[in-house]
Design a protein around this motif. Sequence first.
Motif, PDB file in Angstrom:
ATOM      1  N   MET A  91      48.892  30.675  39.598  1.00 43.66           N
ATOM      2  CA  MET A  91      48.351  30.628  40.946  1.00 43.66           C
ATOM      3  C   MET A  91      46.912  31.136  41.005  1.00 43.66           C
ATOM      4  SD  MET A  91      50.575  29.088  42.508  1.00 43.66           S
ATOM      5  CE  MET A  91      49.643  29.081  44.036  1.00 43.66           C
ATOM      6  N   GLU A  92      46.647  32.262  40.328  1.00 47.69           N
ATOM      7  CA  GLU A  92      45.302  32.828  40.465  1.00 47.69           C
ATOM      8  C   GLU A  92      44.389  32.451  39.311  1.00 47.69           C
ATOM      9  OE1 GLU A  92      46.099  37.385  38.794  1.00 47.69           O
ATOM     10  OE2 GLU A  92      46.614  36.871  40.861  1.00 47.69           O
ATOM     11  N   GLY A  93      44.950  31.824  38.293  1.00 45.40           N
ATOM     12  CA  GLY A  93      44.145  31.423  37.145  1.00 45.40           C
ATOM     13  C   GLY A  93      44.101  32.511  36.093  1.00 45.40           C
ATOM     14  N   GLY A  94      44.026  32.103  34.851  1.00 43.84           N
ATOM     15  CA  GLY A  94      44.058  33.039  33.734  1.00 43.84           C
ATOM     16  C   GLY A  94      42.893  34.019  33.772  1.00 43.84           C
ATOM     17  N   LYS A  95      41.730  33.513  34.154  1.00 51.00           N
ATOM     18  CA  LYS A  95      40.546  34.373  34.150  1.00 51.00           C
ATOM     19  C   LYS A  95      40.708  35.516  35.143  1.00 51.00           C
ATOM     20  CE  LYS A  95      36.623  32.025  32.230  1.00 51.00           C
ATOM     21  NZ  LYS A  95      37.016  30.577  32.154  1.00 51.00           N
ATOM     22  N   ALA A  96      41.148  35.171  36.348  1.00 53.67           N
ATOM     23  CA  ALA A  96      41.320  36.194  37.378  1.00 53.67           C
ATOM     24  C   ALA A  96      42.344  37.222  36.933  1.00 53.67           C
ATOM     25  CB  ALA A  96      41.760  35.551  38.698  1.00 53.67           C
ATOM     26  N   PHE A  97      43.410  36.734  36.279  1.00 54.76           N
ATOM     27  CA  PHE A  97      44.442  37.648  35.785  1.00 54.76           C
ATOM     28  C   PHE A  97      43.832  38.625  34.786  1.00 54.76           C
ATOM     29  CE2 PHE A  97      47.802  39.037  32.970  1.00 54.76           C
ATOM     30  CZ  PHE A  97      48.860  39.277  33.830  1.00 54.76           C
ATOM     31  N   ALA A  98      43.003  38.059  33.903  1.00 56.34           N
ATOM     32  CA  ALA A  98      42.429  38.879  32.836  1.00 56.34           C
ATOM     33  C   ALA A  98      41.412  39.878  33.369  1.00 56.34           C
ATOM     34  CB  ALA A  98      41.793  37.992  31.776  1.00 56.34           C
ATOM     35  N   ALA A  99      40.952  39.655  34.594  1.00 53.61           N
ATOM     36  CA  ALA A  99      39.955  40.568  35.169  1.00 53.61           C
ATOM     37  C   ALA A  99      40.587  41.910  35.544  1.00 53.61           C
ATOM     38  CB  ALA A  99      39.306  39.930  36.393  1.00 53.61           C
ATOM     39  N   VAL A 100      41.903  41.908  35.727  1.00 55.77           N
ATOM     40  CA  VAL A 100      42.593  43.158  36.054  1.00 55.77           C
ATOM     41  C   VAL A 100      42.966  43.853  34.754  1.00 55.77           C
ATOM     42  CG1 VAL A 100      44.629  44.139  37.193  1.00 55.77           C
ATOM     43  CG2 VAL A 100      43.495  42.118  38.153  1.00 55.77           C
ATOM     44  N   GLY A 101      42.887  45.177  34.747  1.00 59.41           N
ATOM     45  CA  GLY A 101      43.280  45.923  33.552  1.00 59.41           C
ATOM     46  C   GLY A 101      42.096  46.116  32.630  1.00 59.41           C
TER      47      GLY A 101
END
Lengths: 324, 507, 595
Positions: free
Chosen positions: C402-412
């Motif tokens: 839903m939010e895209g891999g890049k956005a996910f990777a931006a957290v953490g």
Amino acid sequence: MSTQNAPDMKTPVPRGPLPILPPPRPRRMVEISIDGKAVSVPEGSTLLQAARSIGIDTPTLCFLENLTPVNVCRICVVEVEGSRMLVPACSRQAEPGMVVKTDSERVRLSRRLVLELLASSVDVSTAPQFQEYMKRYGAQPERFGDAARPAGNRDAAQPGHHHAPENGNAATVAQPVKIDNDLYVRDYGKCILCYKCVEACGVDAQNTFAIAVAGRGFTARISTEYDAPLTDSACVYCGNCIGVCPTGALMFKSEYVMRRAGTWDESKQTRADTICPYCGVGCTLTLQVQDEKIVKVTSPLDQQITNGHLCIKGRFGWEWVNKK
Amino acid sequence: MLKGIHNGARLFVVDPRRTSSAQCAEKWLGLHVGTDIALANAMAREIIAAGLENRSFIENATSGFEDFRRHVQKYTLDYAAKICGVPAAAVRELAHAYARADRAQICWTLGITEHHNAVDNVLALINLGVLTGHVGTYGSGLNPLRGQNNVQGGGDMGALPDRLPGFQHVENDELRGKFEKTWDAKIPPKKGWHLSGMFDAMERGELKALYVMGENPANSEADQHRTTKLLDGLDILVVQDMLMSKTAEMADVVFPAAAGWCESEGTVTNSERRVQRVRRALPPPSGVRDDIEILCHLARRMGRDLGNPSAEELWNELRSLSPMHAGMSYTRLEQMHGIQWPCYDENHPGEQYLHGRLWARPVIGPRAPLCCVEYEPPLDVLDDEFPIRLTTGRRLDSYNTGVQTSRYASPLRHGETIDISAQDAEKYGIQEGETVRVVSRRGSVLAPVRFDPGLRPGLAFMTLHFPDQVATNELTIDAVDPKSGTSEFKASAVRIEKVRKTEPVAV
Amino acid sequence: MDLHFTDAEVTADEKAAVDGVSIPANANGTRRSYLLPILHALQNHIGWISPGALNYASRALDVPPAEAFGVADFYGLFSTRPQPPAVAHICDDIACKAKGAEKLCSELEKSHGPEGSSKDGETWRRSPCLGLCEHAPAALVHSAGKQHFEQSLASAKTESIRTALQGTAVPQPALAASVPQLGQPGLKLLRRIAQINPESLDDYRATGGFVALRRAFAIGPGAVVREVVESKLVGRGGAAFPCGQKWTSILTAARPRYLVCNADESEPGTFKDRVLMEGDPYAVIESMIIAAFATGCEQGYLYIRGEYPLARRRLEHAIRECRIRSFLGDNILGHGVRFDIELRVGAGAYICGEETAMLNSIEGHRGEPRNKPPFPTQVGLFGQPTIIQNVETLLNVPYIIMEGGKAFAAVGTERSTGTKLFCLSGHVAKPGVYEVPFGTTLRQLLNLAGGVGGSGKLQAVLIGGAAGAFLGSKDLDTPLTFEGTRAAGATLGSAVVMPFDDTVDLRQILLRIASFFRDESCGQCVPCRVGTVRQEEILHRLAAGKPLGSRPNELVLLKEVGQAMRDASICGLGQTASSAIESALARLPVFEDKR
């Protein structure tokens, strides 16, 4: 039938061409390094085979040439560069560029510990090869203290919680010998749980499946269903389990009786290879003879017909020779 | 075979009994005893009808195809189904699977050969191999699985009525001459009798002296009454054996012989034609001599000094006379863990399969005939009086008449029983373990009953392992295959009678 | 196969129990995989697995009875001997030990006699962690019979155990009590927990359920894998393997391929997956469908531990509903995608959480780990290429879509992306499951949970479970990432965070951990089978102040055993069986005071 086609029986049939056998599968060679030496082995070779090919004697307990490697004893572990853990040489295949150490401190420690852990929990008095390894690796099983009292009926053990160790003494697998037939005994106090007997009883040889591993953890054990006596089990007494047992936990009753009587003396024994007198398969028997009596029958692993496996008649059907 | 199955091979088992092998098979065809030819011919017909025969092989290397094709026409799937008692679809499936396989083998044992038409049974199977070209190539072939460790070797060494060692025909003057020269003796130029022929000759009074080596016909021959009577009637019976068998007990002279497999040196030949070394592991008991020694002594007493040859010396003599053994020195036999014949010289590897010559173009030597054989039911017919088909065989832990195997403590051994289906037991009101009388047209025995789920109703099974307990051969028919001399051990007609309470039932 | 059976006969009830397990007609090659369900049916309906019943089951599955016995005898929740129909399994593992489990056991000993003894058709047994650590002490009650009854008991008391043993359900704390962050913004994995009716597919859809699946269908499998690669998602089960790498590696592998969801959460102190499955079961299904779609798997298995009856019921229900509504089956939502899920229930064996042991367990073999290589992506379930992912890992996938891999990777952090669930229990003010971005420090997390409980004075924190490591009060600023914990000489493991106050006798905790590994070793390889025994014995001698030779001598021995287990064991169990103990000895003054 009509005989007009029958060839003339009196004239020898002429020689034909030599049989055409399938060519061996072409295998690429894999280059690896073992203990600093470059080794080239056919693709699919194990590290054990590679080490043996340059004369490195890697100890094994659960491995046997005629069985599928189960890599459970872990005494054959070696160090492979880039691998966090040690790897079992018996089953790990050589990969190009592997750098292997078979005698590093880490390797020696694990091997010594495997021997110490086993020897402190199992009676290895009838396992000469095992004792030789103990010497080689300087194993001192007594480091773990006195043996704890036998744990009662191991066959009734439930997986899960156990009683706390008594005085911190070393738990063992000591238990009474199982004698439920006249051909062989099962002394599981000598069992190192190498799985070989299960394999020989299963698809690797006999396909009888009379025994399997039951229980879990330290109470894991070789068992028929519900510890049924062999005489109620699927056992067909081929004795292939005895043939592969590395510790004498499975033993001909003849040998067991002689050992109890103190008359078993391997220095007085001779061995001769011959062919089983029964069916037409042609299994090689190695007859072990003491005082002009056959005391044990085995079969060489490199015998290509059944790779060391026999049936009840070949293994046990010789008593009449002694009784003549 | 199980290794093959684990590697992906398909196994079909054709056997009246649902044996252990049948349990491991993809399909079991439980045909009626003695109906093998009907099944094989129907398979052949189906293979031809479906166009699955190997045309080029047939044209190149076989003879009699057209006659054969016509001959098997009447063996339709339905006909076979009716005769054999197996579904037509199963016969069809087996025929197709066999014909379509890249490699296929037919293996058989005494269920094929212990019949009054043994040779025809074998020919019917050979037809299938020839028809499909499943002969003479790696992984294919026709495999009689030998029931004894040296039954092949006995034949190899000329223990046949018409052959000298190396299967050289005794009536071929040139071949016989070669032996006569080496042996410096005359060899009778005509073929002799096979086993059953000998008994017939005894009956006719033509055979009066018998020298038996390592055989126990008093127990092992069909129709024991007749066998015993004939052996009793001989002028002289000489028995050479390792153990005091029933036959030895009847003998005028007994030569105690060493056990060939552990008290002597020599060779045996197994099922795959592999000549293997047997070795002396222990000395024979005192008074017991090696077979070679006995024979040489006997020869000396008869006026011919054969010296005192070793097993290897005799073997080397054989190699000089039998071309197919020529390359098998003792050294090579040891190095190579045995060698499969033929092995013509010391550079020859031995041959893993035979009949490769049939694939040469043009074919080398005679063509392989397709033989027209007819189904004939077993001679001992089933009727209201004898409604049960008794077949005989072995059990895993025992061997033949039990002379050797009765002397070790097998946990599997439970003595002789008559094995029947639970359905038949119910029909005749019999409990498991109950002792019953088994009656055939020739005799009767008492035996306890055991239920075997592998047997269909109407089929019973016994062995010859315990002749002292149950003389199964009192029941069997001595109908003999005229071509091979084998008796029809596999098919007798019997009935099962309850034993009246007042009768003594000790067996 | 030519099988041989003893004379033992099956009873009518046993026969009915076995026959009640439906085996698909086309299950030829996988028939044996119904052994575990059949053994459960016998245990649940009969109360034990008798020789006659085992013969009948073995015949039905064409499995040698000796092997079937070896399987039945492997699991803690199965009994191969007669036992009372009603059994209370009392957790005495680390979290519960710190919260009064021993008192419970001694009360049961008074009322019912020693562990395992029979009284009025009831018995009790000690159990390893039941995954209810936030409500310690915990129990699990089984009452076998035609109307099989089973219930987990949170905050177990002798009265509630007695009630449950009678077959009467005991009211349990609401799921909300397990999620202290309930209602807070920013929650992803926990956002539906206790907010929707977990049995309602409509509730799930009303809260964004199955939107990610439709999007996955729209962008295609290749794009899904790409997003997962870009997200840098790593497995949450303990090994921290990159999912994208795993998924990519299977794309060229042979078919059929299998997807296995590892829900055998058994690491002591771990309960996050239970909360997810109880509170958001449809999300588990949706995540599995997306993963299967991306990697070309047509059959999935969900292996859930037997100690989670409520989660199992919720998932069974969700799978049924999804089949009815065409989210599972031969043609999912008309997209021509075929995927279905079989549930497999574990039976009390920690080792089955090890991925290759799990494969063996599903196949109807003993839960013994396999040697690697080959890895499951090459040779996995039924010998076919297999993707195995833990529940929490999979539940990240819909968010990535839903939010895209890049956005996910931006957290953490760079190497630990996204948010992470932590299981807080032991001496903490507000135990429960917490969701925080990777990189949160241990101190921050403890503060979020209301600080140290009990006496309020921290002695040590166990991170990562029994296979994890102890940290001391000076390690509180360790960032909770894979790399951060590793740098601190610990491991994130299954994200257990269990503080102990200064009243706890850590020696008892260490003895329990040693005892746990001895119990749970499968017994296959020597270093682990015997090493875990020797390790426990050494600790007992040290705890009793009666070392063999000297204390340093014993510590050398302990270290050598630990090294051999770590270096030479087949699987992670043996390889980590000494890590918590060694970390405690290195960091904390556990055995310093000689008695």
